[in-house]
Motif scaffolding. Structure first.
Motif, mmCIF file in Angstrom:
data_model
loop_
_atom_site.group_PDB
_atom_site.id
_atom_site.type_symbol
_atom_site.label_atom_id
_atom_site.label_comp_id
_atom_site.label_asym_id
_atom_site.label_seq_id
_atom_site.Cartn_x
_atom_site.Cartn_y
_atom_site.Cartn_z
ATOM 1 N N MET A 21 0.914 -1.183 -0.129
ATOM 2 C CA MET A 21 -0.124 0.066 0.064
ATOM 3 C C MET A 21 0.873 1.369 -0.007
ATOM 4 O O MET A 21 1.971 1.055 0.641
ATOM 5 N N THR A 22 0.358 2.354 -0.623
ATOM 6 C CA THR A 22 1.070 3.436 -0.543
ATOM 7 C C THR A 22 0.709 4.271 0.486
ATOM 8 O O THR A 22 -0.166 3.893 1.459
ATOM 9 N N PRO A 23 1.619 5.283 1.089
ATOM 10 C CA PRO A 23 1.267 5.869 2.137
ATOM 11 C C PRO A 23 -0.222 6.616 2.193
ATOM 12 O O PRO A 23 -0.817 6.614 3.242
ATOM 13 N N SER A 57 -13.634 13.229 3.133
ATOM 14 C CA SER A 57 -14.375 12.423 1.964
ATOM 15 C C SER A 57 -12.939 12.072 1.060
ATOM 16 O O SER A 57 -12.814 11.026 0.596
ATOM 17 N N GLN A 58 -12.324 13.217 0.728
ATOM 18 C CA GLN A 58 -11.162 13.117 -0.317
ATOM 19 C C GLN A 58 -10.092 12.266 0.137
ATOM 20 O O GLN A 58 -9.735 11.539 -0.402
ATOM 21 N N ASN A 65 -3.540 14.745 -1.042
ATOM 22 C CA ASN A 65 -2.249 14.670 -0.114
ATOM 23 C C ASN A 65 -2.579 15.349 1.333
ATOM 24 O O ASN A 65 -2.924 16.374 1.026
ATOM 25 N N LEU A 66 -2.530 14.852 2.314
ATOM 26 C CA LEU A 66 -2.499 15.342 3.503
ATOM 27 C C LEU A 66 -1.552 15.938 3.999
ATOM 28 O O LEU A 66 -0.203 15.668 4.237
ATOM 29 N N GLY A 67 -1.739 17.292 4.323
ATOM 30 C CA GLY A 67 -0.884 18.249 5.157
ATOM 31 C C GLY A 67 -0.388 17.869 6.503
ATOM 32 O O GLY A 67 -1.315 17.247 7.166
ATOM 33 N N LEU A 85 -2.095 6.255 12.278
ATOM 34 C CA LEU A 85 -2.631 6.440 10.984
ATOM 35 C C LEU A 85 -1.596 5.772 9.783
ATOM 36 O O LEU A 85 -2.209 5.880 8.737
ATOM 37 N N LEU A 86 -0.810 5.484 10.238
ATOM 38 C CA LEU A 86 -0.017 4.799 9.097
ATOM 39 C C LEU A 86 0.517 3.245 9.321
ATOM 40 O O LEU A 86 1.297 2.678 8.924
ATOM 41 N N MET A 87 -0.390 2.681 10.073
ATOM 42 C CA MET A 87 0.006 1.553 10.583
ATOM 43 C C MET A 87 -0.601 0.425 9.491
ATOM 44 O O MET A 87 -1.504 0.771 8.914
ATOM 45 N N THR A 88 0.171 -0.597 9.318
ATOM 46 C CA THR A 88 -0.284 -1.379 8.112
ATOM 47 C C THR A 88 -1.118 -2.414 8.833
ATOM 48 O O THR A 88 -1.387 -2.978 9.820
#
Length: 107
Positions: A21-23, A57-58, A65-67, A85-88
């Motif tokens: 998965m991408t970030p 939603s986006q 891309n989230l800041g 929020l970045l856990m696989t």
């Protein structure tokens, strides 16, 4: 500290490659998963994070891309660490279901 950041970045990058998965996909997956687990609508999460509902939603549809500031606000609203929020996801884990339409109870 830059050395530790590089090490952390390496492991995060490695982890992304391992799960395929991408970030952006990981963020979308985890934000939606945590939001659904907490019974929050996109509107409620946006209100608590002080960002636009359309942004949630986006993000969940992997369109933006989230800041880093928005990432922090969302993590705080979900009562979790930014790293959560970045856990696989575990192997075989299914995408979190969509909450049924309508207003959700605030907690």
């Amino acid at each position: 500290m830059p050395f530790m950041y590089r090490i952390a970045s390496y492991f995060i990058y490695y982890d992304f490659r391992w799960c395929g998965m991408t970030p952006r996909e990981l963020l979308a997956w985890n934000i939606r998963k945590l939001r659904v687990e907490r019974g929050l609508s996109q509107e409620r999460l946006a209100l608590e994070a002080q960002i636009e509902r359309v942004s949630i939603s986006q993000i969940e549809r992997k369109q933006v891309n989230l800041g880093i500031d928005s990432l922090g606000k969302i993590a705080q609203a979900l009562n979790c660490a930014v790293s959560d929020l970045l856990m696989t996801p575990p192997p075989g884990d299914k995408m979190p279901p969509v909450l049924r339409p309508g207003r959700k109870n605030s907690k």
